[in-house]
Design an enzyme around this catalytic site. Structure first.
Site, mmCIF file in Angstrom:
data_model
loop_
_atom_site.group_PDB
_atom_site.id
_atom_site.type_symbol
_atom_site.label_atom_id
_atom_site.label_comp_id
_atom_site.label_asym_id
_atom_site.label_seq_id
_atom_site.Cartn_x
_atom_site.Cartn_y
_atom_site.Cartn_z
ATOM 1 N N ASP A 124 2.290 4.277 6.459
ATOM 2 C CA ASP A 124 2.087 4.877 5.144
ATOM 3 C C ASP A 124 1.451 6.251 5.358
ATOM 4 O OD1 ASP A 124 1.652 5.168 2.236
ATOM 5 O OD2 ASP A 124 1.959 3.008 2.189
ATOM 6 N N HIS A 169 5.924 8.018 1.357
ATOM 7 C CA HIS A 169 4.782 7.415 2.055
ATOM 8 C C HIS A 169 4.863 7.720 3.549
ATOM 9 C CE1 HIS A 169 2.872 5.373 -1.310
ATOM 10 N NE2 HIS A 169 4.057 4.993 -1.729
ATOM 11 N N GLU A 208 8.196 4.949 -4.466
ATOM 12 C CA GLU A 208 7.405 6.113 -4.860
ATOM 13 C C GLU A 208 7.750 7.378 -4.069
ATOM 14 O OE1 GLU A 208 3.459 3.775 -6.426
ATOM 15 O OE2 GLU A 208 3.484 4.298 -4.306
HETATM 16 C C1 TNX Z 1 2.026 0.884 -5.413
HETATM 17 S S1 TNX Z 1 3.906 -1.281 -4.589
HETATM 18 C C2 TNX Z 1 2.479 1.051 -4.113
HETATM 19 C C3 TNX Z 1 1.492 1.081 -3.014
HETATM 20 C C4 TNX Z 1 0.083 1.012 -3.510
HETATM 21 C C5 TNX Z 1 -0.025 0.004 -4.622
HETATM 22 C C6 TNX Z 1 -1.411 -0.214 -5.122
HETATM 23 C C7 TNX Z 1 4.500 -0.128 -3.879
HETATM 24 C C8 TNX Z 1 5.832 -0.365 -3.398
HETATM 25 N N1 TNX Z 1 3.808 1.022 -3.764
HETATM 26 O O1 TNX Z 1 1.722 2.211 -2.222
HETATM 27 O O2 TNX Z 1 -0.734 0.660 -2.458
HETATM 28 O O3 TNX Z 1 0.789 0.425 -5.695
HETATM 29 O O4 TNX Z 1 -1.487 -1.283 -6.032
#
Ligand code: TNX
Length: 520
Positions: free
Chosen positions: A182, A258, A321
């Site tokens: 990440d 990420h 994301e």
């Molecule tokens: C969303 S869930 C994210 C993570 C974060 C999390 C915190 C996901 C696929 N991505 O990068 O850690 O929320 O709740």
């Protein structure tokens, strides 16, 4: 009076009767060659608390000595690979299953039928090791019974990974999703690209407190370097350890977002050419991988080493994301889109994931990603992990793909577990009480009957932004993971929260023996 039986996850069917099977150092285990492995793990499991190893033998020369039998039975196919039956009389414990995984779960059930002290790591004197007489038939509902652990936001030592795997096995979970990369840290050794861990595994400090209340903090950063990674040798040992416990380890290499830790190590992977540092705050970063062939090949080289380490049929490539800002501003990315005839940046992400899908498919594996991989079109063989509610999972199965349900509303164990939050140490936010986890139903309403079987199961998530230590992970995971283990094991409708709480009451003494720092 019968002793209370308190199993977690609860079994499908049980009839208890009077009496006990007593285990002592004369008790024999009887099994054919194909049951040896389970017999050995059963002995290993009990040995620390009992203080002795039970003897294992092939044939029935036991005479009238009490025996524990582990038997594979070809005609028990209807119980699936993970189902089993157990019959306990004062003379004999008989565990039967179609496959070894089933025998393994029978062994786990026997362990929970014994006094809680059997979970001690040191020999316990003065306990009568007795198993109440009963007949059990048991079988899980779902084939994907998962937990995800984020080791990037905080690194956890290998000893804890072993403990975590043991805890999963005890709850009959069979999938450990290991979130290895990440923005804030790259945690897997890659021989071809050593800077991924030399540089990418270390950050200079970490934001303390919440992003959004940094203003109230006099020192928003802790000034403490943080990092670590798992060597390939450590990973092989962990995967083998999990395999012995019938747990598949699904590695996640998050892309194309990420990715800041990797870009910090190899700036050419990014879109700006700028030298970045490994992330020190949480949230979503704009620094994502570029979509040049050289980057795609770099990541496929990484995946080649990953495939060598992890026999998992599924390989997780993240996909979550991904801000499209840098691709919008990058002449290279724009030229690429034009060249392949893509309309927008969502399609570019989809193109990127498709390349990974083809790569993994050509090597006999299956791609799985977070539900954002649906945007811009889902890759041919992809499986979707639905985290932003159920919508992604529904869309995936309606179009004939598999899905694993991991909705933040019911499976995010990084959320607070009490409403008051008062007594609780800082967590990311949200509110996910034990009962809500327990009552979760993984197959969304409205999925047509013929598509329901495409839901492979469900998974609980431990994102570790606010879990700096193993103790903290345990606190957030338990007892909610106990409830979750029932969600994925129990037969549909076999749902009784007060009854669960009363079983949990006994189960917590097992967690005590195992020195788990659970939330009380
Ligand atoms: C969303 S869930 C994210 C993570 C974060 C999390 C915190 C996901 C696929 N991505 O990068 O850690 O929320 O709740």
């Amino acid at each position: 009076m019968k002793t209370e039986i308190n199993l977690i996850p609860d079994v499908k069917h049980i009839v208890q009767s009077d009496g006990f099977f007593k285990i002592n150092n004369q008790t024999l285990i009887e099994t054919a060659e194909d049951g040896k492995e389970i017999a050995h793990s059963f002995c290993d499991m009990l040995a620390p608390a009992l203080g002795y190893m039970l003897a294992i033998q092939n044939d029935s020369t036991a005479g009238d000595k009490p025996i524990i039998q582990f038997t594979l039975v070809p005609s028990m196919q209807h119980l699936g690979n993970e189902g089993y039956t157990l019959s306990v009389t004062p003379q004999k414990i008989k565990a039967q299953a179609y496959a070894k995984a089933g025998l393994f779960y029978a062994a786990q059930t026997i362990r929970q039928l014994l006094p809680v002290e059997v979970f001690s790591s040191r020999a316990v004197e003065g306990v009568v090791w007795q198993v109440p007489c009963c007949v059990i038939e048991d079988q899980p509902r779902f084939s994907w019974r998962g937990a995800m652990l984020d080791v990037s936001r905080h690194f956890f030592p290998v000893e804890f990974i072993y403990k975590f795997i043991d805890l999963l096995a005890m709850h009959k979970m069979n999938s450990f999703h290991w979130h290895l990369t990440d923005d804030q840290g790259w945690r897997i050794e890659i021989k071809k690209y050593p800077r991924l861990t030399e540089v990418g595994a270390w950050r200079k400090e970490t934001r303390s407190g919440h992003e959004n209340n940094a203003a109230t903090s006099t020192s928003p950063f802790d000034g403490i370097p943080h990092g670590g990674f798992y060597s390939q040798q450590e990973i092989r040992s962990i995967v083998a350890y999990a395999h012995k416990r019938y747990i598949n380890v699904v590695p996640e290499i998050d892309m194309p977002g990420h990715a800041q830790a990797a870009i910090a190590a190899y700036p050419l992977l990014g879109n700006t050419g700028k030298t970045l540092e490994v992330g020190t705050t949480w949230g979503i970063y704009e620094n994502v991988y570029n979509v040049n062939d050289s980057t795609i090949h770099f990541l496929q080289d990484v995946l080649d080493e990953v495939l060598d380490l992890f026999p998992s049929p599924f390989i997780h490539v993240g996909g979550d994301e991904v801000p499209k800002t840098q691709w919008k501003g990058s002449p290279e990315a724009q030229a690429r889109m034009k060249e392949i005839g893509l309309k927008n940046e969502d399609e570019l992400q989809s193109y990127f994931i498709r390349r990974m899908d083809q790569f993994l498919t050509s090597r006999g594996r299956r791609l799985i990603g977070w539900d954002e991989i649906l945007e811009g079109g889902l890759a041919q063989n992809a499986t979707v992990m639905s985290w932003r509610g159920e919508a992604g999972g529904i869309a995936a199965v309606q179009s004939g793909h598999n899905a694993v349900m991991a909705p933040n509303t019911h499976t995010y164990l990084d959320y607070y577990q009490t409403k008051e939050k008062a007594g609780e140490t800082l967590a990311i936010g949200g509110y996910l009480p034990l009962e809500k986890v327990y009552l979760y139903e993984p197959v969304p309403a409205g999925i047509s009957a013929d598509k329901r079987k495409l839901i492979l199961g469900a998974q609980a998530q431990l994102w570790s932004e606010y879990m700096p230590t193993p103790a903290r992970v345990e606190y957030m995971a338990f007892p909610r993971l106990c409830a979750f283990s029932e969600v994925v094991w129990r037969t549909k409708g076999q749902c009784d929260y007060p009854a669960f709480l009363s079983r949990l009451n006994a189960h917590q003494y097992r967690l005590d023996q195992l020195k788990v720092n659970y939330h009380r």
